[in-house]
Design a protein around this motif. Structure first.
Motif, PDB file in Angstrom:
ATOM      1  N   GLY A  71       0.781  -1.230   0.000  1.00 49.76           N
ATOM      2  CA  GLY A  71       0.000   0.000   0.000  1.00 49.76           C
ATOM      3  C   GLY A  71       0.811   1.276   0.000  1.00 49.76           C
ATOM      4  O   GLY A  71       0.279   2.351   0.250  1.00 49.76           O
ATOM      5  N   LEU A  72       2.107   1.202  -0.307  1.00 49.30           N
ATOM      6  CA  LEU A  72       2.986   2.377  -0.318  1.00 49.30           C
ATOM      7  C   LEU A  72       3.087   2.929  -1.728  1.00 49.30           C
ATOM      8  O   LEU A  72       3.487   2.215  -2.652  1.00 49.30           O
ATOM      9  CB  LEU A  72       4.366   2.002   0.215  1.00 49.30           C
ATOM     10  CG  LEU A  72       5.403   3.111   0.295  1.00 49.30           C
ATOM     11  CD1 LEU A  72       4.939   4.229   1.225  1.00 49.30           C
ATOM     12  CD2 LEU A  72       6.732   2.542   0.775  1.00 49.30           C
ATOM     13  N   HIS A  73       2.724   4.189  -1.889  1.00 48.78           N
ATOM     14  CA  HIS A  73       2.740   4.851  -3.195  1.00 48.78           C
ATOM     15  C   HIS A  73       3.798   5.952  -3.181  1.00 48.78           C
ATOM     16  O   HIS A  73       3.686   6.912  -2.411  1.00 48.78           O
ATOM     17  CB  HIS A  73       1.376   5.481  -3.493  1.00 48.78           C
ATOM     18  CG  HIS A  73       0.243   4.515  -3.444  1.00 48.78           C
ATOM     19  ND1 HIS A  73      -0.277   3.927  -4.561  1.00 48.78           N
ATOM     20  CD2 HIS A  73      -0.465   4.024  -2.394  1.00 48.78           C
ATOM     21  CE1 HIS A  73      -1.265   3.123  -4.221  1.00 48.78           C
ATOM     22  NE2 HIS A  73      -1.399   3.170  -2.902  1.00 48.78           N
ATOM     23  N   PHE A  74       4.817   5.831  -4.031  1.00 49.62           N
ATOM     24  CA  PHE A  74       5.835   6.877  -4.177  1.00 49.62           C
ATOM     25  C   PHE A  74       5.371   7.834  -5.274  1.00 49.62           C
ATOM     26  O   PHE A  74       5.143   7.426  -6.408  1.00 49.62           O
ATOM     27  CB  PHE A  74       7.194   6.291  -4.560  1.00 49.62           C
ATOM     28  CG  PHE A  74       7.861   5.500  -3.476  1.00 49.62           C
ATOM     29  CD1 PHE A  74       7.767   5.867  -2.145  1.00 49.62           C
ATOM     30  CD2 PHE A  74       8.618   4.395  -3.800  1.00 49.62           C
ATOM     31  CE1 PHE A  74       8.402   5.139  -1.152  1.00 49.62           C
ATOM     32  CE2 PHE A  74       9.268   3.652  -2.820  1.00 49.62           C
ATOM     33  CZ  PHE A  74       9.149   4.036  -1.494  1.00 49.62           C
ATOM     34  N   LEU A  75       5.274   9.110  -4.947  1.00 52.84           N
ATOM     35  CA  LEU A  75       4.738  10.087  -5.893  1.00 52.84           C
ATOM     36  C   LEU A  75       5.802  10.990  -6.505  1.00 52.84           C
ATOM     37  O   LEU A  75       5.487  11.827  -7.348  1.00 52.84           O
ATOM     38  CB  LEU A  75       3.676  10.949  -5.199  1.00 52.84           C
ATOM     39  CG  LEU A  75       2.519  10.181  -4.562  1.00 52.84           C
ATOM     40  CD1 LEU A  75       1.527  11.143  -3.954  1.00 52.84           C
ATOM     41  CD2 LEU A  75       1.853   9.274  -5.562  1.00 52.84           C
ATOM     42  N   ARG A  76       7.047  10.834  -6.106  1.00 48.07           N
ATOM     43  CA  ARG A  76       8.108  11.715  -6.594  1.00 48.07           C
ATOM     44  C   ARG A  76       8.172  11.743  -8.123  1.00 48.07           C
ATOM     45  O   ARG A  76       8.153  12.801  -8.738  1.00 48.07           O
ATOM     46  CB  ARG A  76       9.448  11.284  -6.016  1.00 48.07           C
ATOM     47  CG  ARG A  76      10.578  12.178  -6.421  1.00 48.07           C
ATOM     48  CD  ARG A  76      11.900  11.724  -5.812  1.00 48.07           C
ATOM     49  NE  ARG A  76      12.897  12.708  -6.087  1.00 48.07           N
ATOM     50  CZ  ARG A  76      13.761  13.161  -5.204  1.00 48.07           C
ATOM     51  NH1 ARG A  76      13.746  12.707  -3.982  1.00 48.07           N
ATOM     52  NH2 ARG A  76      14.641  14.060  -5.535  1.00 48.07           N
ATOM     53  N   SER A 123      -4.960   2.808   8.550  1.00 53.00           N
ATOM     54  CA  SER A 123      -4.492   4.195   8.599  1.00 53.00           C
ATOM     55  C   SER A 123      -4.009   4.667   7.236  1.00 53.00           C
ATOM     56  O   SER A 123      -3.601   3.860   6.397  1.00 53.00           O
ATOM     57  CB  SER A 123      -3.342   4.332   9.597  1.00 53.00           C
ATOM     58  OG  SER A 123      -3.728   3.993  10.894  1.00 53.00           O
ATOM     59  N   THR A 124      -4.027   5.955   7.054  1.00 51.56           N
ATOM     60  CA  THR A 124      -3.435   6.596   5.877  1.00 51.56           C
ATOM     61  C   THR A 124      -2.508   7.691   6.395  1.00 51.56           C
ATOM     62  O   THR A 124      -2.867   8.454   7.253  1.00 51.56           O
ATOM     63  CB  THR A 124      -4.503   7.223   4.968  1.00 51.56           C
ATOM     64  OG1 THR A 124      -5.374   6.186   4.519  1.00 51.56           O
ATOM     65  CG2 THR A 124      -3.876   7.898   3.765  1.00 51.56           C
ATOM     66  N   SER A 180       5.222  10.432  -0.396  1.00 48.70           N
ATOM     67  CA  SER A 180       4.738   9.055  -0.390  1.00 48.70           C
ATOM     68  C   SER A 180       3.431   8.986   0.381  1.00 48.70           C
ATOM     69  O   SER A 180       3.224   9.737   1.326  1.00 48.70           O
ATOM     70  CB  SER A 180       5.758   8.123   0.284  1.00 48.70           C
ATOM     71  OG  SER A 180       7.010   8.231  -0.329  1.00 48.70           O
ATOM     72  N   VAL A 181       2.572   8.070  -0.019  1.00 45.70           N
ATOM     73  CA  VAL A 181       1.316   7.824   0.693  1.00 45.70           C
ATOM     74  C   VAL A 181       1.280   6.338   1.025  1.00 45.70           C
ATOM     75  O   VAL A 181       1.570   5.497   0.185  1.00 45.70           O
ATOM     76  CB  VAL A 181       0.090   8.212  -0.165  1.00 45.70           C
ATOM     77  CG1 VAL A 181      -1.196   7.839   0.559  1.00 45.70           C
ATOM     78  CG2 VAL A 181       0.114   9.693  -0.500  1.00 45.70           C
ATOM     79  N   LEU A 182       0.916   6.041   2.263  1.00 43.23           N
ATOM     80  CA  LEU A 182       0.827   4.663   2.716  1.00 43.23           C
ATOM     81  C   LEU A 182      -0.576   4.392   3.237  1.00 43.23           C
ATOM     82  O   LEU A 182      -1.041   5.074   4.145  1.00 43.23           O
ATOM     83  CB  LEU A 182       1.843   4.410   3.838  1.00 43.23           C
ATOM     84  CG  LEU A 182       1.752   3.061   4.539  1.00 43.23           C
ATOM     85  CD1 LEU A 182       2.064   1.924   3.566  1.00 43.23           C
ATOM     86  CD2 LEU A 182       2.686   3.021   5.736  1.00 43.23           C
ATOM     87  N   ASP A 183      -1.249   3.436   2.624  1.00 43.69           N
ATOM     88  CA  ASP A 183      -2.511   2.920   3.151  1.00 43.69           C
ATOM     89  C   ASP A 183      -2.148   1.663   3.921  1.00 43.69           C
ATOM     90  O   ASP A 183      -1.792   0.644   3.326  1.00 43.69           O
ATOM     91  CB  ASP A 183      -3.486   2.579   2.015  1.00 43.69           C
ATOM     92  CG  ASP A 183      -4.126   3.815   1.410  1.00 43.69           C
ATOM     93  OD1 ASP A 183      -4.409   4.758   2.156  1.00 43.69           O
ATOM     94  OD2 ASP A 183      -4.344   3.821   0.185  1.00 43.69           O
ATOM     95  N   ALA A 184      -2.198   1.733   5.246  1.00 43.09           N
ATOM     96  CA  ALA A 184      -1.705   0.643   6.093  1.00 43.09           C
ATOM     97  C   ALA A 184      -2.851  -0.117   6.749  1.00 43.09           C
ATOM     98  O   ALA A 184      -3.745   0.483   7.331  1.00 43.09           O
ATOM     99  CB  ALA A 184      -0.778   1.198   7.162  1.00 43.09           C
ATOM    100  N   GLU A 185      -2.773  -1.416   6.641  1.00 49.05           N
ATOM    101  CA  GLU A 185      -3.720  -2.296   7.327  1.00 49.05           C
ATOM    102  C   GLU A 185      -3.361  -2.347   8.817  1.00 49.05           C
ATOM    103  O   GLU A 185      -2.225  -2.039   9.193  1.00 49.05           O
ATOM    104  CB  GLU A 185      -3.660  -3.698   6.721  1.00 49.05           C
ATOM    105  CG  GLU A 185      -4.119  -3.762   5.280  1.00 49.05           C
ATOM    106  CD  GLU A 185      -5.580  -3.356   5.125  1.00 49.05           C
ATOM    107  OE1 GLU A 185      -6.415  -3.717   5.979  1.00 49.05           O
ATOM    108  OE2 GLU A 185      -5.884  -2.643   4.143  1.00 49.05           O
ATOM    109  N   PRO A 186      -4.304  -2.729   9.681  1.00 44.99           N
ATOM    110  CA  PRO A 186      -4.000  -2.846  11.103  1.00 44.99           C
ATOM    111  C   PRO A 186      -2.769  -3.733  11.340  1.00 44.99           C
ATOM    112  O   PRO A 186      -2.616  -4.776  10.704  1.00 44.99           O
ATOM    113  CB  PRO A 186      -5.259  -3.491  11.682  1.00 44.99           C
ATOM    114  CG  PRO A 186      -6.354  -3.061  10.761  1.00 44.99           C
ATOM    115  CD  PRO A 186      -5.705  -3.054   9.392  1.00 44.99           C
ATOM    116  N   GLY A 187      -1.880  -3.273  12.211  1.00 48.14           N
ATOM    117  CA  GLY A 187      -0.699  -4.041  12.577  1.00 48.14           C
ATOM    118  C   GLY A 187       0.468  -3.943  11.609  1.00 48.14           C
ATOM    119  O   GLY A 187       1.495  -4.577  11.824  1.00 48.14           O
TER     120      GLY A 187
END
Length: 99
Positions: free
Chosen positions: A17-22, A98-99, A33-40
């Motif tokens: 879920g890690l997106h590098f936007l550079r 989380s984001t 960077s944007v991270l959509d993180a699952e629990p844990g």
């Protein structure tokens, strides 16, 4: 053109879920960077001393703990945390997505 616009959901994730936007934003000196993180979810400990890049983590939604040079920094939605290049850091997501 004087600006570049991209939606992070249109950029292929590099993993977990890690997106590098550079590159998508054609940035020369700034990484986003944007991270959509699952629990844990847990990230690896790292620094950016070789690149001389500081990082700012902005928690948009959820909860997380960022360990900076061995110190746990609790974050809630809306918190921003600046970390200098030579400091080690690792992110650990809370019990909710989380984001």
């Amino acid at each position: 053109m004087s600006y570049t616009k991209v939606n992070y959901r249109d950029v292929d994730p590099v993993g977990d879920g890690l997106h590098f936007l550079r590159d998508a934003l054609d940035c020369e000196e700034l990484g986003v960077s944007v991270l959509d993180a699952e629990p844990g979810w847990e990230g690896m400990e790292h620094d950016h001393d070789d690149e001389g890049e500081e990082e700012v983590y902005l928690l948009v939604d959820g909860e997380a703990t960022v360990t900076v040079d061995g110190e746990d920094v609790e974050m809630t939605a809306g918190d921003a945390l600046r970390i200098p290049p030579g400091a080690t850091r690792a992110i650990e997501n809370g019990e909710t997505a989380s984001t």
